[in-house]
Write a protein that holds these residues in place. Sequence first.
Motif, short mmCIF file in Angstrom:
data_model
loop_
_atom_site.label_atom_id
_atom_site.label_comp_id
_atom_site.label_asym_id
_atom_site.label_seq_id
_atom_site.Cartn_x
_atom_site.Cartn_y
_atom_site.Cartn_z
N ALA A 109 121.16 -10.20 -5.19
CA ALA A 109 121.31 -11.42 -6.31
C ALA A 109 120.54 -12.39 -5.74
O ALA A 109 120.79 -12.64 -4.53
N GLU A 110 120.22 -13.44 -6.50
CA GLU A 110 119.78 -14.85 -6.22
C GLU A 110 121.01 -15.52 -5.39
O GLU A 110 122.05 -15.24 -5.53
N GLU A 112 122.15 -18.42 -5.60
CA GLU A 112 123.03 -19.33 -6.32
C GLU A 112 124.13 -18.52 -7.20
O GLU A 112 125.13 -18.74 -7.65
N THR A 113 123.51 -17.17 -7.57
CA THR A 113 124.31 -16.23 -8.02
C THR A 113 125.69 -15.77 -7.06
O THR A 113 126.83 -15.78 -7.74
N ARG A 116 128.14 -18.30 -6.56
CA ARG A 116 129.11 -18.52 -7.93
C ARG A 116 130.14 -17.39 -7.76
O ARG A 116 131.27 -17.76 -7.81
N ARG A 117 129.64 -16.14 -7.26
CA ARG A 117 130.41 -15.16 -7.16
C ARG A 117 131.67 -15.53 -6.21
O ARG A 117 132.86 -15.07 -6.43
N HIS A 164 119.37 -5.16 -8.17
CA HIS A 164 119.36 -6.56 -8.50
C HIS A 164 120.33 -6.73 -9.56
O HIS A 164 119.97 -6.30 -10.76
N THR A 165 121.40 -7.60 -9.28
CA THR A 165 122.43 -7.53 -9.97
C THR A 165 122.64 -9.05 -10.87
O THR A 165 123.83 -9.10 -11.27
N ASP A 166 121.73 -9.80 -10.68
CA ASP A 166 121.93 -11.22 -11.46
C ASP A 166 122.27 -10.99 -12.92
O ASP A 166 123.13 -11.49 -13.40
N ARG A 167 121.72 -10.18 -13.65
CA ARG A 167 121.82 -9.98 -15.00
C ARG A 167 122.36 -8.60 -15.44
O ARG A 167 122.30 -8.49 -16.60
N ASP A 169 126.12 -6.65 -15.21
CA ASP A 169 127.91 -6.62 -14.98
C ASP A 169 128.19 -5.63 -14.06
O ASP A 169 127.33 -4.68 -13.70
#
Length: 210
Positions: A109-110, A112-113, A116-117, A164-167, A169
């Motif tokens: 993931a990015e 920043e993602t 946040r997690r 890639h898990t940014d988008r 769930d």
Amino acid sequence: MLLWINGPFGVGKTQTAHELSRRLPGSVICDPEQVGFGMHRMMPPALRGDFQDLPAWRQGVFEVLDRVLTGQDGPVLAPMTVIEPGNFRETVGRLRERGHDVRHFTLLAERETILRRLRERGLGHAVRVVAGRAAPLRGETFAVSRLDLCLERLATPEFAEHIHTDRIDVAGVADRIADSAGLALAPNTDGPLRGRLRRAWTGVRHIRFF
């Protein structure tokens, strides 16, 4: 079959493993981190470092997973960050050489993602509510300090298959892993609230106090 779920600290490996376990009848979670925590408990704090640097950790993980895979009929799930190629070969590589069906996935993931997690996992969300959104990630110092290195190393072809898990769930990530491995998951019957509560409880259960 072993599903090794790799990725930076905080990307969602444990949550994904528990989602897979919930929807894969007969599966079992074998967390290689527990071997390292046991070794740390045996040592005074001043001698503790990265337990993956210990040959005993790599050998222990190999032996435990080899035994489980030999005696377990259902899928075995191993959520564990491994970014050193040598450590990867001594665990995932040796299990493959042993003849086990090992499917390796790296969740990405990015930056920043993931930050946040990290703020939201375990008690992090409660701390943010009390201290404000900009509260530092005091309990995640190690995870943050290793984040850039993890992202750089794990993006290389050696650590494929990448997801890639940014988008996506957690349930969606589990679906992708199962589809790639040829496994049939039970339907996801969680609504949004129940899913959030389940993930929050999983996060609380895996808070590390040592």
